[in-house]
Design a protein around this motif. Structure first.
Motif, mmCIF file in Angstrom:
data_model
loop_
_atom_site.group_PDB
_atom_site.id
_atom_site.type_symbol
_atom_site.label_atom_id
_atom_site.label_comp_id
_atom_site.label_asym_id
_atom_site.label_seq_id
_atom_site.Cartn_x
_atom_site.Cartn_y
_atom_site.Cartn_z
ATOM 1 N N LEU A 167 0.857 -1.175 0.000
ATOM 2 C CA LEU A 167 0.000 0.000 0.000
ATOM 3 C C LEU A 167 0.891 1.221 0.000
ATOM 4 O O LEU A 167 1.765 1.364 0.860
ATOM 5 C CB LEU A 167 -0.897 -0.011 1.249
ATOM 6 C CG LEU A 167 -1.910 1.098 1.375
ATOM 7 C CD1 LEU A 167 -2.943 1.008 0.258
ATOM 8 C CD2 LEU A 167 -2.608 1.006 2.719
ATOM 9 N N HIS A 168 0.685 2.085 -0.965
ATOM 10 C CA HIS A 168 1.465 3.313 -1.060
ATOM 11 C C HIS A 168 0.602 4.463 -0.557
ATOM 12 O O HIS A 168 -0.490 4.687 -1.069
ATOM 13 C CB HIS A 168 1.924 3.540 -2.501
ATOM 14 C CG HIS A 168 2.780 2.438 -3.004
ATOM 15 N ND1 HIS A 168 4.105 2.325 -2.687
ATOM 16 C CD2 HIS A 168 2.492 1.356 -3.758
ATOM 17 C CE1 HIS A 168 4.605 1.240 -3.239
ATOM 18 N NE2 HIS A 168 3.628 0.635 -3.896
ATOM 19 N N VAL A 169 1.104 5.159 0.452
ATOM 20 C CA VAL A 169 0.330 6.206 1.107
ATOM 21 C C VAL A 169 0.836 7.570 0.664
ATOM 22 O O VAL A 169 2.025 7.860 0.755
ATOM 23 C CB VAL A 169 0.420 6.086 2.649
ATOM 24 C CG1 VAL A 169 -0.383 7.181 3.325
ATOM 25 C CG2 VAL A 169 -0.046 4.705 3.097
ATOM 26 N N LEU A 170 -0.087 8.389 0.194
ATOM 27 C CA LEU A 170 0.202 9.767 -0.167
ATOM 28 C C LEU A 170 -0.186 10.622 1.030
ATOM 29 O O LEU A 170 -1.363 10.694 1.391
ATOM 30 C CB LEU A 170 -0.607 10.169 -1.411
ATOM 31 C CG LEU A 170 -0.413 11.575 -1.932
ATOM 32 C CD1 LEU A 170 1.035 11.794 -2.369
ATOM 33 C CD2 LEU A 170 -1.353 11.842 -3.094
ATOM 34 N N ASN A 193 -9.429 8.678 -7.527
ATOM 35 C CA ASN A 193 -9.162 7.516 -8.390
ATOM 36 C C ASN A 193 -8.400 7.858 -9.664
ATOM 37 O O ASN A 193 -7.495 7.109 -10.044
ATOM 38 C CB ASN A 193 -10.457 6.770 -8.694
ATOM 39 C CG ASN A 193 -10.917 5.979 -7.487
ATOM 40 O OD1 ASN A 193 -10.103 5.443 -6.742
ATOM 41 N ND2 ASN A 193 -12.210 5.915 -7.286
ATOM 42 N N PRO A 194 -8.717 8.964 -10.359
ATOM 43 C CA PRO A 194 -7.907 9.294 -11.548
ATOM 44 C C PRO A 194 -6.427 9.524 -11.201
ATOM 45 O O PRO A 194 -5.545 9.149 -11.960
ATOM 46 C CB PRO A 194 -8.548 10.583 -12.083
ATOM 47 C CG PRO A 194 -9.950 10.550 -11.570
ATOM 48 C CD PRO A 194 -9.877 9.861 -10.231
ATOM 49 N N LEU A 195 -6.173 10.105 -10.045
ATOM 50 C CA LEU A 195 -4.800 10.325 -9.595
ATOM 51 C C LEU A 195 -4.107 8.984 -9.358
ATOM 52 O O LEU A 195 -2.966 8.779 -9.782
ATOM 53 C CB LEU A 195 -4.787 11.157 -8.318
ATOM 54 C CG LEU A 195 -3.427 11.446 -7.702
ATOM 55 C CD1 LEU A 195 -2.583 12.278 -8.658
ATOM 56 C CD2 LEU A 195 -3.591 12.143 -6.369
ATOM 57 N N TRP A 196 -4.791 8.038 -8.698
ATOM 58 C CA TRP A 196 -4.209 6.711 -8.443
ATOM 59 C C TRP A 196 -3.916 5.990 -9.772
ATOM 60 O O TRP A 196 -2.880 5.345 -9.907
ATOM 61 C CB TRP A 196 -5.132 5.843 -7.583
ATOM 62 C CG TRP A 196 -5.543 6.418 -6.268
ATOM 63 C CD1 TRP A 196 -6.737 6.223 -5.635
ATOM 64 C CD2 TRP A 196 -4.796 7.274 -5.389
ATOM 65 N NE1 TRP A 196 -6.786 6.897 -4.438
ATOM 66 C CE2 TRP A 196 -5.603 7.559 -4.271
ATOM 67 C CE3 TRP A 196 -3.534 7.846 -5.444
ATOM 68 C CZ2 TRP A 196 -5.184 8.370 -3.222
ATOM 69 C CZ3 TRP A 196 -3.114 8.664 -4.395
ATOM 70 C CH2 TRP A 196 -3.935 8.906 -3.307
ATOM 71 N N ARG A 197 -4.848 6.104 -10.730
ATOM 72 C CA ARG A 197 -4.628 5.467 -12.032
ATOM 73 C C ARG A 197 -3.394 6.055 -12.729
ATOM 74 O O ARG A 197 -2.589 5.343 -13.315
ATOM 75 C CB ARG A 197 -5.871 5.613 -12.913
ATOM 76 C CG ARG A 197 -6.967 4.620 -12.576
ATOM 77 C CD ARG A 197 -8.055 4.573 -13.632
ATOM 78 N NE ARG A 197 -8.822 5.802 -13.722
ATOM 79 C CZ ARG A 197 -9.848 6.109 -12.921
ATOM 80 N NH1 ARG A 197 -10.233 5.274 -11.986
ATOM 81 N NH2 ARG A 197 -10.494 7.238 -13.067
ATOM 82 N N GLU A 198 -3.265 7.378 -12.635
ATOM 83 C CA GLU A 198 -2.114 8.042 -13.254
ATOM 84 C C GLU A 198 -0.812 7.598 -12.590
ATOM 85 O O GLU A 198 0.184 7.331 -13.265
ATOM 86 C CB GLU A 198 -2.271 9.562 -13.161
ATOM 87 C CG GLU A 198 -1.197 10.333 -13.891
ATOM 88 C CD GLU A 198 -1.203 10.089 -15.399
ATOM 89 O OE1 GLU A 198 -0.101 10.107 -15.986
ATOM 90 O OE2 GLU A 198 -2.278 9.877 -15.982
ATOM 91 N N GLN A 258 -1.695 -0.598 -4.880
ATOM 92 C CA GLN A 258 -2.769 0.107 -4.178
ATOM 93 C C GLN A 258 -2.249 1.423 -3.621
ATOM 94 O O GLN A 258 -1.133 1.495 -3.108
ATOM 95 C CB GLN A 258 -3.291 -0.743 -3.020
ATOM 96 C CG GLN A 258 -3.940 -2.026 -3.462
ATOM 97 C CD GLN A 258 -4.421 -2.842 -2.272
ATOM 98 O OE1 GLN A 258 -4.457 -2.376 -1.144
ATOM 99 N NE2 GLN A 258 -4.802 -4.063 -2.535
ATOM 100 N N PHE A 259 -3.090 2.455 -3.698
ATOM 101 C CA PHE A 259 -2.745 3.765 -3.184
ATOM 102 C C PHE A 259 -3.799 4.218 -2.182
ATOM 103 O O PHE A 259 -4.961 3.805 -2.261
ATOM 104 C CB PHE A 259 -2.669 4.791 -4.323
ATOM 105 C CG PHE A 259 -1.563 4.523 -5.297
ATOM 106 C CD1 PHE A 259 -0.284 4.954 -5.034
ATOM 107 C CD2 PHE A 259 -1.812 3.842 -6.464
ATOM 108 C CE1 PHE A 259 0.741 4.705 -5.926
ATOM 109 C CE2 PHE A 259 -0.799 3.587 -7.372
ATOM 110 C CZ PHE A 259 0.483 4.025 -7.100
#
Length: 181
Positions: free
Chosen positions: A109-112, A126-131, A147-148
């Motif tokens: 899991l990558h946490v921003l 979700n668009p940011l995670w896809r990018e 996963q983000f």
């Protein structure tokens, strides 16, 4: 006794301590509706996983609803959430083991980490995670199960800054009067 013997079954049930006051987050707390919704759904899914029979789930679900109503939760709001959790549907996925992505067995899991801003409350990330995923794949670092998650910290308020300044001022003052003469 064989583990494959059909005469023997492990039966579980929801255990609740007699002294538990069930002081769930009150409805009028400062938690967001999304936070309240998430933990209510999470608790219902936990009940699905623990209850071996749909009738057991129905009983604990009713008790849970009453307890939440006593904490001020609106009935219609609760009803919408409770209707989303269907025992037969959730039970199929609730008992499946979670796929692990690395040698330690923990999900990757990558946490921003972000500072909270009310503007983001309605923002779909979700668009940011896809990018992110596409960019990582492009550089050979990504894979489909990546996963983000966003983690928001409280922004610094004026009161926080004043408290810091006051603490520094008091420390300086105490140091000056405690200095040897």
């Amino acid at each position: 006794m064989s583990a494959a013997n059909p005469q023997f079954r492990l039966v579980t049930s929801v255990y609740q301590k007699t002294l538990n006051a069930y002081l769930y987050i009150p409805w009028n707390s400062c938690h967001s509706n999304d936070s309240k919704r998430a933990w209510v759904k999470g608790e219902l899914i936990r009940y699905v996983r623990i209850c071996p029979k749909e009738s057991d789930f129905a009983k604990i679900q009713t008790v849970f609803m009453v307890r939440l109503r006593e904490r001020g939760y609106p009935g219609r709001w609760l009803q919408q959430i409770f209707e989303e959790i269907k025992y037969k549907v959730e039970r199929l996925t609730a008992l499946k083991p979670i796929a692990r992505d690395n040698a330690t067995g923990d999900p990757v899991l990558h946490v921003l980490k972000l500072t909270h801003n009310p503007i983001w409350d309605g923002l779909d990330l979700n668009p940011l995670w896809r990018e992110f995923n596409e960019t990582w794949k492009e550089f050979g670092m990504g894979y489909p199960e990546l996963q983000f998650m966003a983690s928001f910290k409280k922004p610094h308020a004026l009161g926080d800054r004043l408290n810091t300044i006051n603490r520094e001022t008091l420390n300086t003052y105490h140091t000056s009067i405690a200095a040897p003469v």
